[in-house]
Design a protein around this motif. Structure first.
Motif, PDB file in Angstrom:
ATOM      1  N   THR A 133     -42.817  -3.838  21.580  1.00 38.95           N
ATOM      2  CA  THR A 133     -41.875  -5.082  20.735  1.00 38.95           C
ATOM      3  C   THR A 133     -43.066  -5.456  20.065  1.00 38.95           C
ATOM      4  O   THR A 133     -42.580  -5.881  19.044  1.00 38.95           O
ATOM      5  CB  THR A 133     -40.872  -6.148  22.149  1.00 38.95           C
ATOM      6  N   LYS A 168     -37.544 -16.450  16.984  1.00 38.28           N
ATOM      7  CA  LYS A 168     -37.670 -15.122  17.660  1.00 38.28           C
ATOM      8  C   LYS A 168     -36.923 -15.547  18.805  1.00 38.28           C
ATOM      9  O   LYS A 168     -36.097 -14.588  19.322  1.00 38.28           O
ATOM     10  CB  LYS A 168     -38.826 -14.070  18.375  1.00 38.28           C
ATOM     11  N   GLU A 171     -32.833 -16.234  17.560  1.00 35.78           N
ATOM     12  CA  GLU A 171     -32.499 -14.707  17.541  1.00 35.78           C
ATOM     13  C   GLU A 171     -31.762 -14.167  19.027  1.00 35.78           C
ATOM     14  O   GLU A 171     -31.320 -13.609  18.714  1.00 35.78           O
ATOM     15  CB  GLU A 171     -33.324 -13.961  17.137  1.00 35.78           C
ATOM     16  N   ASP A 172     -32.929 -14.654  19.816  1.00 35.35           N
ATOM     17  CA  ASP A 172     -32.811 -13.743  21.148  1.00 35.35           C
ATOM     18  C   ASP A 172     -31.441 -14.384  21.067  1.00 35.35           C
ATOM     19  O   ASP A 172     -30.253 -13.661  22.150  1.00 35.35           O
ATOM     20  CB  ASP A 172     -34.131 -13.669  22.012  1.00 35.35           C
ATOM     21  N   LYS A 173     -31.210 -15.908  21.272  1.00 34.47           N
ATOM     22  CA  LYS A 173     -30.584 -16.560  22.063  1.00 34.47           C
ATOM     23  C   LYS A 173     -28.701 -16.755  21.459  1.00 34.47           C
ATOM     24  O   LYS A 173     -27.893 -16.053  22.175  1.00 34.47           O
ATOM     25  CB  LYS A 173     -30.682 -18.303  21.827  1.00 34.47           C
ATOM     26  N   ARG A 175     -27.961 -13.746  19.794  1.00 30.18           N
ATOM     27  CA  ARG A 175     -27.539 -12.145  20.210  1.00 30.18           C
ATOM     28  C   ARG A 175     -26.679 -12.569  21.618  1.00 30.18           C
ATOM     29  O   ARG A 175     -26.304 -11.790  21.494  1.00 30.18           O
ATOM     30  CB  ARG A 175     -28.826 -11.117  20.256  1.00 30.18           C
ATOM     31  N   LYS A 176     -27.793 -12.659  22.634  1.00 31.42           N
ATOM     32  CA  LYS A 176     -27.075 -13.192  23.941  1.00 31.42           C
ATOM     33  C   LYS A 176     -25.338 -13.574  24.164  1.00 31.42           C
ATOM     34  O   LYS A 176     -24.954 -13.161  24.641  1.00 31.42           O
ATOM     35  CB  LYS A 176     -27.799 -13.430  24.940  1.00 31.42           C
ATOM     36  N   LEU A 230     -39.902 -13.282  27.052  1.00 31.96           N
ATOM     37  CA  LEU A 230     -39.455 -12.601  26.324  1.00 31.96           C
ATOM     38  C   LEU A 230     -40.092 -11.797  25.607  1.00 31.96           C
ATOM     39  O   LEU A 230     -41.100 -11.725  24.862  1.00 31.96           O
ATOM     40  CB  LEU A 230     -38.816 -13.497  24.524  1.00 31.96           C
TER      41      LEU A 230
END
Length: 602
Positions: A133, A168, A171-173, A175-176, A230
């Protein structure tokens, strides 16, 4: 159609005319013709090649400064053959792209030698995803984010990296949250009524009231969940370091000078002192084959009166003597020991292997054994323990806790409560006063015991938080390094930690009169930038592990090279020169007196 072409040609002509006028204005403003005439006159008697060289140097000063044009991320292997991240920086110099430098950053994963195969497979997959990643972030986005920036503008580089990382994280938050909302809701089970409490036990004859309560210990707090990391965050720290190294390379300066300028607002200090060495010589932790679990690392700290070269020579001699002593010991008697599965296995040999930390893993069955070994070696070499060098113990308290029993397993079958561990450490320092530092004596959850041990040993032994201190990012987020009562922190450059973050955390540590210890990770690469970080940012100690394994020896060699360079430049300063002269205790030969004074106040 002809009118359109004519209009386009007219527009180009006007643009060219405008550029010519701007060039003429620049030359007149900077008096280029006169300067060029002076330059030619001064080189009249030189050979043509020399004249061209002078002209090239002159015009290069008028050129645009080098700017970042390409950043490449690659997956490479570290010293243990595990994947980690490498970053390459290229810059545009006089309109041509040119490769400048590369760096590698270690992963944050701890090395667990006795883990189950399932756990190892899961961690291997996590590590691979973290690195891949990071490579993706760099090659797809970060080059665009930093394109055109001058490498010397570290603050702007780190600011853009920080903004990029925050996006980022968001975005991860999101997505989850989306994945969670798409999951089918599971009906909650009906509440279960708890059984009635048992009747109180009948008081035995002669038992005093309240005695039972005094014998009861406080329940052990569960382990806090690990800090979320992350996937890809390695890219932030690695790119920040690579840009700093590119800036140093372009200026023909060593990296530590560039870092010192960052810390001191673009002013280089007049002198530098080398960080004191923490060299691991033995490993007797939970992963070792013996019964002893308490001492993950037995560390030697040479006297600050020695140069780095003399200190390394001393550590090498001690390590050599340890190896010789182990070879002369008779093999242990074959005993059977009950394993976790109820089976039997033979006791392993007295010596193990060189651990991932670069020191010998040894089979010991008592706390005193490794300390007595070091004492004997010291005597054989004509050295005085507590004068020529001191000891530190990395206890790795978070690895010792047996949650099924709620106690620390200091040796196989020997368990201590948190309160009993305080007594154990105090007794150990009483018996071995040459131990002047304990690293991670407890889990971070046992803050009450950190306080108690700090109060009991504050002027005799320093308590240092390593794994228990948390990441640099978390410390900076809360602006608090005193959550646990300690005298210093071990700083590691991992994940999203930028150069600006390292400057900020060292300022914070220095402001609190704490010790900054720059430490290597469990799984290191051959990159030696950590040493420049420690020297440039003024760390008191550097902890690199043992003097074995190539990825660790490159860092010791870098220490030698920097010290030699500082001496040649006349800016080297003896470490003892930075310490106060007033004596408040036996630790003044190792730690600055101002830290002892501050500790006494707080």
């Amino acid at each position: 159609m002809g009118d359109e072409d004519g209009g386009r040609r007219g527009g180009i002509t006007r643009d060219l005319q405008k550029l010519k006028q701007q060039a003429m204005a620049y030359y007149q403003e900077n008096d280029v013709p006169r300067k060029l005439e002076d330059l030619l006159n001064s080189t009249f008697y030189l050979q043509p090649a020399d004249v061209y060289g002078h002209l090239a140097n002159y015009f290069s000063k008028l050129a645009k400064p080098p700017s970042i044009c390409k950043i490449v991320g690659k997956a490479i292997l570290d010293g243990l053959g595990l994947p980690t991240l490498q970053v390459e920086i290229s810059c545009t110099i006089q309109n041509f792209p040119k490769y400048i430098c590369s760096v590698a950053i270690p992963t944050h994963f701890e090395v667990v030698e006795n883990a189950l195969p399932e756990a190892l497979d899961a961690e291997e997959a996590e590590r691979a995803q973290a690195v891949s990643t990071a490579v993706q972030w760099i090659n797809q986005s970060i080059t665009e984010e930093l394109w055109g920036l001058v490498p010397s503008n570290q603050a702007e580089v780190d600011h853009r990296l920080r903004i990029f990382f925050e996006h980022k994280v968001q975005e991860d938050k999101e997505r989850k949250e989306l994945e969670k909302s798409q999951e089918e809701p599971v009906p909650a089970p009906p509440p279960v009524m708890p059984p009635p409490p048992p009747p109180p036990p009948s008081k035995k004859k002669g038992q005093k009231a309240g005695r039972r309560d005094t014998l009861l210990e406080k329940p052990v707090l569960p382990a806090e969940p690990p800090e979320p990391v992350l996937h890809g965050s390695m890219a932030i720290g690695a790119v920040s370091l690579a840009v700093a190294k590119a800036s140093a390379t372009l200026a023909s300066d060593p990296l530590y000078l560039t870092l010192a300028s960052l810390k001191h607002d673009q002013e280089q200090p007049s002198t530098f002192s080398m960080p004191l060495l923490m060299g691991s010589v033995l490993s007797c932790g939970k992963s070792s084959p013996g019964k002893l679990h308490l001492m993950k690392e037995v560390i030697c700290i040479p006297s600050p009166g020695l140069t780095t070269k003399q200190s390394i020579e001393l550590l090498l001699e001690i390590q050599k003597q340890v190896n010789r002593e182990m070879e002369t010991l008779p093999p242990p008697k074959q005993e059977t020991k009950k394993g976790h599965n109820g089976g039997k296995r033979a006791q392993p040999p007295i010596t193990g292997k060189v651990s991932h930390l670069g020191c010998l893993t040894i089979n010991f069955d008592a706390i005193e054994q490794p300390l007595l070994l070091i004492q004997g070696i010291c005597s054989n070499l004509g050295l005085e323990l507590g004068v020529n060098f001191h000891l530190a113990i990395n206890c790795a308290g978070h690895e010792l806790m047996d949650y099924s029993k709620g106690k620390y397993e200091v040796m196989v079958g020997t368990y201590k409560s948190a309160a009993e561990m305080v007594e154990l450490y105090v007794d150990l320092i009483n018996k071995y006063p040459s131990i002047i530092a304990l690293i991670d004596p407890f889990r971070k959850e046992d803050s009450e015991q950190w306080d108690s041990l700090y109060a009991a040993l504050t002027s005799r032994c320093y308590i240092i938080a390593g794994t228990a201190s948390g990441s640099v990012s978390k410390l900076l987020e809360y602006r608090n390094i005193s959550t646990l009562k300690s005298h210093g922190l071990i700083i590691k450059h991992t994940n999203q930690t930028t150069m600006s973050d390292l400057v900020e955390i060292t300022h914070l540590i220095n402001g609190k009169k704490h010790l900054a210890v720059f430490g290597s990770t469990d799984s290191e690469s051959s990159d030696d930038s950590l040493v420049d970080l420690a020297v440039g940012l003024g760390a008191r100690f550097i902890k690199l592990g043992g003097l074995s394994r190539g990825e660790r020896m490159t860092k010791y060699n870098r220490l030698l090279a920097i010290e030699e360079e500082l001496i040649q430049r006349g800016i080297w300063e003896d470490a003892t020169a930075t310490m106060a002269e007033e004596s408040l205790g036996p630790l003044d030969s190792i730690f600055p007196t101002e830290i002892i004074e501050e500790s006494a106040k707080t």
